[in-house]
Design an enzyme around this catalytic site. Structure first.
Site, short mmCIF file in Angstrom:
data_model
loop_
_atom_site.label_atom_id
_atom_site.label_comp_id
_atom_site.label_asym_id
_atom_site.label_seq_id
_atom_site.Cartn_x
_atom_site.Cartn_y
_atom_site.Cartn_z
N THR A 1 -5.86 8.71 -2.48
CA THR A 1 -5.91 8.36 -1.06
C THR A 1 -5.19 9.41 -0.22
O THR A 1 -5.67 9.84 0.83
CB THR A 1 -5.33 6.96 -0.82
OG1 THR A 1 -6.10 6.03 -1.58
CG2 THR A 1 -5.42 6.55 0.64
N GLU B 1 0.82 -1.22 0.00
CA GLU B 1 0.00 0.00 0.00
C GLU B 1 0.85 1.27 0.00
O GLU B 1 0.39 2.33 -0.36
CB GLU B 1 -0.96 0.02 1.19
CG GLU B 1 -2.11 -0.97 1.08
CD GLU B 1 -3.17 -0.56 0.07
OE1 GLU B 1 -2.81 -0.23 -1.07
OE2 GLU B 1 -4.37 -0.59 0.41
P1 ADP Z 1 -7.89 2.19 -4.33
O1 ADP Z 1 -7.17 1.39 -3.30
O2 ADP Z 1 -9.26 2.57 -3.97
O3 ADP Z 1 -7.79 1.61 -5.69
P2 ADP Z 1 -5.80 4.14 -4.27
O4 ADP Z 1 -5.91 5.57 -4.67
O5 ADP Z 1 -5.26 3.81 -2.93
O6 ADP Z 1 -7.24 3.59 -4.44
O7 ADP Z 1 -4.93 3.35 -5.32
C1 ADP Z 1 -4.93 3.59 -6.64
C2 ADP Z 1 -3.58 4.15 -7.06
O8 ADP Z 1 -2.57 3.17 -6.81
C3 ADP Z 1 -3.52 4.45 -8.53
O9 ADP Z 1 -2.97 5.75 -8.67
C4 ADP Z 1 -2.57 3.46 -9.13
O10 ADP Z 1 -1.73 3.98 -10.13
C5 ADP Z 1 -1.73 3.00 -7.94
N1 ADP Z 1 -1.36 1.58 -8.04
C6 ADP Z 1 -0.13 1.06 -7.91
N2 ADP Z 1 -0.14 -0.26 -8.10
C7 ADP Z 1 -1.40 -0.59 -8.33
C8 ADP Z 1 -2.02 -1.83 -8.60
N3 ADP Z 1 -1.35 -2.98 -8.70
N4 ADP Z 1 -3.35 -1.81 -8.77
C9 ADP Z 1 -4.05 -0.65 -8.69
N5 ADP Z 1 -3.50 0.55 -8.47
C10 ADP Z 1 -2.18 0.57 -8.28
#
Ligand code: ADP
Length: 307
Positions: free
Chosen positions: A182, A127
């Site tokens: 986030t 995360e």
């Molecule tokens: P959520 O957990 O609701 O999808 P977040 O904003 O925490 O929302 O996460 C999405 C962000 O994380 C995006 O900007 C994306 O580029 C990044 N990210 C990195 N790796 C991944 C992945 N494997 N899957 C999805 N998003 C990812």
């Protein structure tokens, strides 16, 4: 010797209103699929058709695998194939689903037989790639399934089986979400809260736990009330007040923001008119000129190996 493993991990909703950074619930709306393949040359490569970072440091699955390779002194190279189904950045635990599936697949690939807490700990490290900080609510739900309570220092996840008739209607608005959503939505949360607000949220949070223990969807839904984070974040979701009002009028027990949003989740039970609730939420978003996808879903049992 196993050289390739595919794991699936579900979407999840964090917070459930008053349980900010503590509660998570795995939902069977979407699943990410991760295939790990051992390679001869040391290093991590990421293969995906989806619009996510392919630098292992910036990808939640990549970061999990990087940490696990280091911890278990693995000498192989690893290819990570990512098939995303959980929409990224919509509060559905997309980044966590990839991290959860990666940790789960790695455990199987090297026959590590890690316990649930350890898997969640590794998945949580991922995360950092998306949210900038480690938080366990989504990954714990996505790995273990069901309803989870996160205790930290030391990490200790309490898991409760949800009522079998619990149902959720989720509305995912078609919005352009900021890249570091986030982080942005954490920035608007008040640094200080009043004693009265803390009492209200504590009362609702403990009632949610009682609702899961007693297998009572109505108590869960009625207690999904948050006077601290939701009021600070709702302006980021066009039409939120109307979506909530409409869903409650259509019979939902409770409505709140899913994780950091912008998805909105309504809690109900299997015998309710879930289509009516979904349509009411759609109309709420429409009133703010926003389209949305609606999904009627159940709790998920968590990560699994695809055969
Ligand atoms: P959520 O957990 O609701 O999808 P977040 O904003 O925490 O929302 O996460 C999405 C962000 O994380 C995006 O900007 C994306 O580029 C990044 N990210 C990195 N790796 C991944 C992945 N494997 N899957 C999805 N998003 C990812």
């Amino acid at each position: 010797m196993v050289s390739k493993v595919t794991a699936l991990a579900p979407s999840s909703t964090a917070n459930l209103g008053p349980g900010f950074d503590v509660f998570g619930l795995a939902v069977n709306a979407f699943y990410d699929e991760i295939t790990l393949t051992k390679k001869k040359t040391f290093g991590i490569s990421i293969v995906t058709d989806d619009n996510i970072p392919t630098n292992p440091e910036k990808n939640t699955a990549g970061l999990v695998i990087k940490n696990m390779i280091k911890k278990f002194k693995i000498k192989d190279g690893i290819e990570i194939k990512i098939k995303k189904n959980v929409p990224a950045g919509f509060g559905m635990g997309s980044s966590a689903a990839s991290a959860a599936a990666a940790a789960f697949a790695f455990d199987r690939l090297y026959n590590l037989k890690l316990d649930g807490n350890s898997l969640v700990e590794f998945a949580g490290m991922g995360e950092k790639a998306s949210a900038g900080s480690i938080h366990y609510d989504n990954v714990a739900a996505s790995v273990l399934g069901g309803f989870v309570i996160v205790r930290t220092n030391p990490l200790d996840i309490i898991r409760i089986d949800p009522p079998s008739n619990l149902r959720m209607c989720i509305a995912v608005p078609k919005l352009q979400v900021p890249k570091k959503k986030t982080k942005v939505s954490r920035g608007v949360i008040p640094k200080k809260i009043s004693l009265q607000d803390s009492i209200t949220n504590l009362s609702n949070a403990t009632s949610i736990v009682a609702g899961f223990m007693n297998k009572d969807p109505e108590l869960i839904g009625k207690s999904v009330k948050d006077v601290i984070v939701e009021p600070a974040r709702q302006h980021m979701i066009p039409g939120f007040a109307k979506v909530k009002e409409n869903a409650l009028k259509a019979g939902a027990f409770g409505v709140t923001i899913s994780g950091a949003g912008p998805s909105v989740i309504a809690f109900s039970k299997s015998s309710a008119d879930l289509k009516k609730i979904s349509m009411a939420m759609k109309r709420g978003f429409k009133s703010a000129k926003t389209d949305c996808q609606t999904i009627i879903c159940k709790p998920s049992i968590g990560a699994s190996i695809k055969r």
